[in-house]
Design a protein around this motif. Structure first.
Motif, PDB file in Angstrom:
ATOM      1  N   MET A 193     -46.153  51.687   4.712  1.00  0.00           N
ATOM      2  CA  MET A 193     -45.593  52.609   4.155  1.00  0.00           C
ATOM      3  C   MET A 193     -46.385  53.400   3.068  1.00  0.00           C
ATOM      4  N   ALA A 194     -45.796  54.673   2.939  1.00  0.00           N
ATOM      5  CA  ALA A 194     -46.698  55.539   1.766  1.00  0.00           C
ATOM      6  C   ALA A 194     -45.477  56.446   1.236  1.00  0.00           C
ATOM      7  N   GLY A 195     -46.057  57.362   0.428  1.00  0.00           N
ATOM      8  CA  GLY A 195     -45.123  58.113  -0.518  1.00  0.00           C
ATOM      9  C   GLY A 195     -44.614  57.375  -1.667  1.00  0.00           C
ATOM     10  N   GLY A 196     -44.429  58.359  -2.527  1.00  0.00           N
ATOM     11  CA  GLY A 196     -43.880  57.828  -4.023  1.00  0.00           C
ATOM     12  C   GLY A 196     -43.041  56.754  -4.205  1.00  0.00           C
ATOM     13  N   VAL A 197     -42.163  56.823  -3.112  1.00  0.00           N
ATOM     14  CA  VAL A 197     -40.939  55.731  -2.956  1.00  0.00           C
ATOM     15  C   VAL A 197     -41.656  54.387  -2.782  1.00  0.00           C
ATOM     16  N   ALA A 198     -42.604  54.380  -1.928  1.00  0.00           N
ATOM     17  CA  ALA A 198     -43.395  53.200  -1.607  1.00  0.00           C
ATOM     18  C   ALA A 198     -44.024  52.222  -2.833  1.00  0.00           C
ATOM     19  N   LEU A 199     -43.778  53.247  -3.894  1.00  0.00           N
ATOM     20  CA  LEU A 199     -44.394  52.438  -5.206  1.00  0.00           C
ATOM     21  C   LEU A 199     -43.084  51.357  -5.946  1.00  0.00           C
ATOM     22  N   ASN A 200     -41.968  51.549  -5.365  1.00  0.00           N
ATOM     23  CA  ASN A 200     -40.719  50.845  -5.800  1.00  0.00           C
ATOM     24  C   ASN A 200     -40.964  49.211  -5.467  1.00  0.00           C
ATOM     25  N   SER A 201     -41.501  48.600  -6.133  1.00  0.00           N
ATOM     26  CA  SER A 201     -41.784  47.169  -5.955  1.00  0.00           C
ATOM     27  C   SER A 201     -40.710  46.388  -5.687  1.00  0.00           C
ATOM     28  N   ALA A 202     -39.637  46.629  -6.542  1.00  0.00           N
ATOM     29  CA  ALA A 202     -38.150  45.906  -6.153  1.00  0.00           C
ATOM     30  C   ALA A 202     -37.652  45.972  -4.688  1.00  0.00           C
ATOM     31  N   ALA A 203     -37.710  47.366  -4.331  1.00  0.00           N
ATOM     32  CA  ALA A 203     -37.258  47.876  -2.701  1.00  0.00           C
ATOM     33  C   ALA A 203     -38.220  47.209  -1.999  1.00  0.00           C
ATOM     34  N   ASN A 204     -39.198  47.333  -2.187  1.00  0.00           N
ATOM     35  CA  ASN A 204     -40.432  46.561  -1.188  1.00  0.00           C
ATOM     36  C   ASN A 204     -40.290  44.921  -1.055  1.00  0.00           C
ATOM     37  N   GLY A 205     -39.957  44.398  -2.141  1.00  0.00           N
ATOM     38  CA  GLY A 205     -39.635  42.921  -2.105  1.00  0.00           C
ATOM     39  C   GLY A 205     -38.489  42.743  -1.067  1.00  0.00           C
TER      40      GLY A 205
ATOM     41  N   ILE B 172     -37.355  44.643   1.395  1.00  0.00           N
ATOM     42  CA  ILE B 172     -37.882  44.937   2.544  1.00  0.00           C
ATOM     43  C   ILE B 172     -38.858  43.939   3.370  1.00  0.00           C
ATOM     44  N   ARG B 173     -39.711  43.487   2.352  1.00  0.00           N
ATOM     45  CA  ARG B 173     -40.594  42.392   3.008  1.00  0.00           C
ATOM     46  C   ARG B 173     -39.766  40.951   3.614  1.00  0.00           C
ATOM     47  N   LYS B 174     -38.676  40.873   2.576  1.00  0.00           N
ATOM     48  CA  LYS B 174     -37.819  39.763   2.744  1.00  0.00           C
ATOM     49  C   LYS B 174     -36.899  39.735   4.002  1.00  0.00           C
ATOM     50  N   GLU B 175     -36.406  40.803   4.168  1.00  0.00           N
ATOM     51  CA  GLU B 175     -35.381  41.247   5.362  1.00  0.00           C
ATOM     52  C   GLU B 175     -35.636  42.015   6.408  1.00  0.00           C
ATOM     53  N   MET B 176     -36.838  42.686   6.465  1.00  0.00           N
ATOM     54  CA  MET B 176     -37.177  43.638   7.409  1.00  0.00           C
ATOM     55  C   MET B 176     -37.380  42.697   8.784  1.00  0.00           C
ATOM     56  N   PRO B 177     -37.091  43.330  10.035  1.00  0.00           N
ATOM     57  CA  PRO B 177     -37.323  42.934  11.314  1.00  0.00           C
ATOM     58  C   PRO B 177     -38.893  42.830  11.610  1.00  0.00           C
ATOM     59  N   PHE B 178     -39.750  43.547  11.018  1.00  0.00           N
ATOM     60  CA  PHE B 178     -41.069  43.689  11.415  1.00  0.00           C
ATOM     61  C   PHE B 178     -41.649  42.014  11.002  1.00  0.00           C
ATOM     62  N   GLU B 179     -42.707  41.626  11.408  1.00  0.00           N
ATOM     63  CA  GLU B 179     -43.458  40.738  10.977  1.00  0.00           C
ATOM     64  C   GLU B 179     -44.520  40.883   9.825  1.00  0.00           C
ATOM     65  N   ASN B 180     -45.053  42.042   9.781  1.00  0.00           N
ATOM     66  CA  ASN B 180     -46.133  42.221   8.973  1.00  0.00           C
ATOM     67  C   ASN B 180     -45.832  43.471   8.030  1.00  0.00           C
ATOM     68  N   ILE B 181     -46.229  43.669   6.984  1.00  0.00           N
ATOM     69  CA  ILE B 181     -46.063  44.907   6.089  1.00  0.00           C
ATOM     70  C   ILE B 181     -47.285  45.157   5.421  1.00  0.00           C
ATOM     71  N   TRP B 182     -47.761  46.450   5.543  1.00  0.00           N
ATOM     72  CA  TRP B 182     -48.795  46.980   4.501  1.00  0.00           C
ATOM     73  C   TRP B 182     -48.608  48.338   3.885  1.00  0.00           C
ATOM     74  N   ILE B 183     -48.691  48.614   2.437  1.00  0.00           N
ATOM     75  CA  ILE B 183     -48.390  49.597   1.668  1.00  0.00           C
ATOM     76  C   ILE B 183     -49.434  49.861   1.123  1.00  0.00           C
ATOM     77  N   GLN B 184     -49.757  51.255   1.183  1.00  0.00           N
ATOM     78  CA  GLN B 184     -51.079  51.720   0.531  1.00  0.00           C
ATOM     79  C   GLN B 184     -50.838  51.835  -0.877  1.00  0.00           C
ATOM     80  N   PRO B 185     -51.983  51.183  -1.493  1.00  0.00           N
ATOM     81  CA  PRO B 185     -51.559  51.014  -3.004  1.00  0.00           C
ATOM     82  C   PRO B 185     -51.591  52.357  -4.003  1.00  0.00           C
TER      83      PRO B 185
END
Length: 553
Positions: free
Chosen positions: A297-309, A311-324
């Motif tokens: 993931m990238a783009g300014g919205v990908a800095l929303n750490s609450a949403a990212n949390g 996503i990481r918990k509920e997503m169907p993907f096994e792995n996630i990497w976000i550009q810092p």
């Protein structure tokens, strides 16, 4: 091949440099100009990148800009035509800048850095996608980019493998999750493109009681596509992002500095819930479209750490990497990597300037401060001891971090066991709002004892639940909703920082420190030694330390 990537003229201007397949330097222009979210041409950043790479501008094979200005101007023209006559004033205000600079970017760029070589332009969301995939640890992945707007696109899905990045689906302006979040940020009395993370933190204090109203603002389909009711927004024709009808729907807007009421907190909570709902639907759909277990993931919205949390918990993907550096600054990185064909995996974010012991000593000798030279072991011991006794100490060493998070090289540290540190650091050190949460840095192998986490979180991009039995142990880094945005740390990524936390853990039984950026409210993270001294003298900071010096006012 030597390639410079550049982003500028919207917000978070930056430059990066890839030298013979290696990302050798990356830095935001604000770190030099001291203007938060500076959007000017990143001349200082380019100069630093060249110095770090030991190159002259004549050695650069290509400069790549992170978006296509002509396409962006096409969107502005078309929008102005649709919104005429009410958008005429807004259009007339932005037109001179476009005619004077933005449409002549190739000429501007060559003049600013005295460059005569090849210049290319890349689509905005492709730059984001490249910044997310190429530095990731994945050989293949699905990519989701989400922000305000690039040329036309606001939200895009891709698939990627060793053959490159392939676009799948996208959403165009004026429908935009990023602009929705920014519009409500403005409505709540905060600054657009600056304070969205404050709204995210504020959301934890509210309940999503404006669900019906937000369903009026945005209609969401099962695949995560959406449309926004433009009757309530003003960003297509005005500098004011929300329209007058918004007041009828949500009540009067808050002015900057006014008291934050429960209504404001509930609006923020509903906004955050809406964002998470849409992103989770999009990610479910993207999983169906792609044959991979990896998500970038990238783009300014990908800095929303609450949403990212979530996503990481509920997503169907096994792995996630976000550009810092997921915002527009990161677009400079993606632009350079896309054209470099570099086999680059990001191992840390320490890509900015650093200053020598001699440079630091010179500044300290010229400043009205006291300092002691000590061994690294002695400094580690003293800092850990002073943190455990309730002092607030900053770290200033090594290369500056890339992206918006301080991750141990330009950080202010405090004791997470002391709840009063929330008010101390917010009020007396950084002079910022009392509701702002603090993040912890934790030794990675100890993280599961304190947080509901599997794996790593090295860039402070995810929120995790704090374990019930540990909340009372680390109240200063436990947010009101019992979550924490954590950085996990292993020794080889930052040995000096690791040793301080390790020693603090030996003294206290808690291998965690409160970590916030080394700056004052509204200012960029410190870069030069002079700026570290300035923050020390103007704040309630007790001291800052390098590997060699312990500095006090």
């Amino acid at each position: 091949m030597n390639i410079i990537g550049i982003s500028c003229f919207y917000h978070d201007s930056a430059a990066t440099l890839v030298k013979d397949g290696e990302m050798v330097a990356a830095v935001e222009e604000e770190r030099f100009t001291r203007q938060k979210h500076d959007n000017s041409f990143p001349a200082n950043s380019v100069e630093y990148c060249l110095e770090r790479a030991e190159l002259d501008i004549e050695d650069i094979d290509k400069v790549v800009f992170y978006e296509k200005p002509i396409k962006k101007f096409d969107r502005i023209l078309e929008t102005a035509a649709v919104e005429f006559p009410r958008g005429y004033r807004f259009f007339s205000e932005v037109l001179p800048e476009w005619l004077g600079t933005k449409l002549r970017l190739r000429k501007k760029l060559r003049k600013e850095i005295d460059y005569t070589g090849d210049v290319e332009f890349m689509e905005h969301h492709r730059s984001h996608a490249a910044s997310a995939f190429y530095p990731s640890p994945f050989a293949e992945a699905a990519i989701l980019t989400v922000d305000g707007v690039g040329e036309w696109k606001t939200n895009q899905m891709f698939s990627a493998d060793d053959s490159g990045i392939t676009p799948l689906k996208h959403i165009d302006f004026p429908d935009s999750l990023g602009l929705l979040y920014s519009a409500i940020t403005s409505y709540l009395g905060f600054m657009v493109n600056n304070d969205e993370y404050k709204v995210m933190g504020l959301a934890a204090y509210g309940e999503p009681g404006y669900r019906e109203e937000f369903d009026t603002l945005i209609s969401v389909n099962e695949d995560g596509s959406y449309s926004m009711n433009q009757d309530f927004f003003g960003y297509t024709y005005s500098k004011q992002m929300w329209g007058e009808k918004m007041e009828d729907l949500l009540g009067g807007p808050r002015k900057e500095g006014e008291e934050l009421t429960q209504r404001h907190k509930d609006i923020a909570a509903t906004l955050q819930q809406t964002l998470e709902k849409v992103l989770l639907k999009q990610i479910d759909h993207l999983y169906e479209l792609t044959d991979t277990e990896n998500l970038c993931m990238a783009g300014g919205v990908a800095l929303n750490s609450a949403a990212n949390g979530r996503i990481r918990k509920e997503m169907p993907f096994e792995n996630i990497w976000i550009q810092p550096a997921a915002g527009d600054d990161g677009g400079a990185l993606g632009a350079a990597l896309e054209r470099s064909e570099a086999d680059y995996e990001m191992e840390n974010v320490y890509l900015g300037p650093e200053y020598s012991k001699a440079e630091m000593r010179k500044v300290l000798d010229q400043s009205d401060v006291s300092y002691r030279e000590k061994s690294e072991d002695e400094i580690t011991e003293e800092v850990a001891e002073r943190l455990s006794s309730g002092e607030v100490i900053a770290l200033y060493h090594g290369r500056l971090e890339w992206g918006p998070r301080a991750l141990g090289n330009r950080s202010i540290l405090a004791d997470p066991r002391r709840e009063e540190m929330i008010d101390t650091v917010n009020g007396k050190v950084k002079f910022r709002e009392s509701f702002r949460p603090f993040a912890p840095t934790v030794l990675e192998d100890q993280a599961p004892k304190y947080f509901d986490i599997e794996g790593e979180s090295p860039y402070m991009l995810f929120v995790f639940d704090v374990e019930e039995s540990k909340k009372q142990d680390i109240p200063a880094v436990t947010h009101v909703d019992d979550t924490s945005r954590i950085q996990t740390l292993v020794e080889d990524k930052n040995p000096f920082y690791y040793s301080i936390i390790d020693r603090f853990g030996e003294k206290t039984g808690i291998p965690i420190v409160l970590n916030t950026s080394f700056n004052l409210k509204g200012m960029p993270i410190v870069n030069r030694p002079e700026e570290a001294v300035k923050v020390l003298k103007e704040s309630g900071l007790d001291a800052f330390t390098t590997r060699n010096f312990l500095v006090e006012d």
